[in-house]
Write an enzyme that holds these catalytic residues in place. Structure first.
Site, PDB file in Angstrom:
ATOM      1  N   ASP A   9      -3.641   7.066 -10.196  1.00  0.00           N
ATOM      2  CA  ASP A   9      -3.831   5.355  -9.971  1.00  0.00           C
ATOM      3  C   ASP A   9      -3.833   4.367 -10.890  1.00  0.00           C
ATOM      4  OD1 ASP A   9      -5.685   5.031  -7.493  1.00  0.00           O
ATOM      5  OD2 ASP A   9      -5.871   3.757  -8.642  1.00  0.00           O
ATOM      6  N   ASP A  15       0.994   3.664 -12.825  1.00  0.00           N
ATOM      7  CA  ASP A  15       1.335   2.313 -11.901  1.00  0.00           C
ATOM      8  C   ASP A  15       2.398   2.467 -10.915  1.00  0.00           C
ATOM      9  OD1 ASP A  15       1.820  -0.522 -11.201  1.00  0.00           O
ATOM     10  OD2 ASP A  15       2.002  -0.760 -12.631  1.00  0.00           O
ATOM     11  N   TYR A  35       1.655  -8.820   3.023  1.00  0.00           N
ATOM     12  CA  TYR A  35       1.698  -7.330   2.845  1.00  0.00           C
ATOM     13  C   TYR A  35       2.490  -6.467   4.755  1.00  0.00           C
ATOM     14  CZ  TYR A  35      -0.872  -3.060   4.375  1.00  0.00           C
ATOM     15  OH  TYR A  35      -1.624  -1.889   4.685  1.00  0.00           O
TER      16      TYR A  35
END
Length: 265
Positions: free
Chosen positions: A38, A59, A153
């Site tokens: 994470d 990342d 998104y």
């Protein structure tokens, strides 16, 4: 430890909370060794108290980070059987005219380039190790049609769906399967503001009312679909995007039908 993933090694991105954390725990409980990654310290919290789970910062939208994470998984476990490309960001709740290209670029970097990198390096490692593995990506019902997220998104998640299809085709003959799960509204760190706002307004019972289950989902309900797709039980499922949304995407927008037993007019 025995279980359906006994002897297998798993890499999970976005494992610091929500679906990724629950999936990491599920894989470990079922016998796998897991590298939880994470961009936050959350991966360490996911691994805490679990001998089968290791953690590292990554990342998911950085090529160097993802290449290193895959290399670390292979170095630690001697193999890589499953990659769950779960990391994602919602970006913002701004409308079409309020969004700028920088927000779009960051959402695409994490949500779409991230899964691409996970497939690129994960599949390469599997090929080198001669492992017929499984790669699962987190898409969204927002990637199926409008109404479940902002334009940036939604477009990124539509890209993920196409990515798993094209990747499955390009990996033909390798035995490596690539699929996606498309969650509906799930209570995670990414959707926390939606849930908190509904609770503050006293309308939490309205969350998820547009789907036939008439409720929001839980991370464990998505993690179970991910585990199925990653398992040998899904050995003939490839290049697919499986919706786990309480039935939301099964219908076009309609008025709520009458209750069972009543005649529609």
């Amino acid at each position: 430890m025995t279980g359906r993933f006994s002897g297998k090694a798993v890499l999970v991105t976005g494992a610091g909370s929500g679906i990724g954390r629950v999936a990491a725990h599920l894989f470990a409980r079922d016998g796998a060794r897991v590298l939880a990654t994470d961009v936050t310290d959350g991966a360490g919290e996911t691994a805490a108290g679990h001998d089968a789970i290791a953690a590292m910062r990554c990342d998911a939208g950085s090529e160097d980070d993802v290449a290193h994470a895959v290399s670390e998984a292979v170095s630690r476990f001697g193999r890589l059987d499953i990659v769950f490309a779960n990391a994602g960001t919602i970006g913002s709740f701004d409308g079409l005219f309020e969004l700028d290209a920088a927000v779009w670029a960051d959402v695409l970097r994490v949500n779409l380039i991230g899964p691409f990198l996970a497939i690129k390096y994960g599949a390469r490692a599997m090929l080198d190790l001669e492992i017929a593995g499984s790669i699962v990506c987190t898409a969204s019902v927002a990637g199926l049609r409008s109404g479940a997220g902002g334009s940036h998104y939604s477009a990124s998640k539509a890209g993920v769906i196409n990515l798993v299809q094209t990747s499955a085709q390009q990996l033909a003959g390798s035995g490596i399967r690539v699929n996606a799960v498309c969650p509906g509204l799930i209570e995670t760190g990414m959707t926390r503001t939606i849930y908190e706002s509904a609770r503050e307004k006293g309308v939490a019972d309205q969350i998820g009312r547009l789907n036939p289950m008439q409720r929001g989902g839980e991370p464990a309900e998505i993690a179970s679909v991910v585990a199925f797709l990653a398992s040998d039980a899904a050995s003939y499922i490839n290049g697919q995007a499986i919706a786990a949304d309480g039935g939301l995407s099964s219908s076009l927008p309609v008025s709520r039908p009458p209750r069972l037993g009543r005649t529609a007019i």
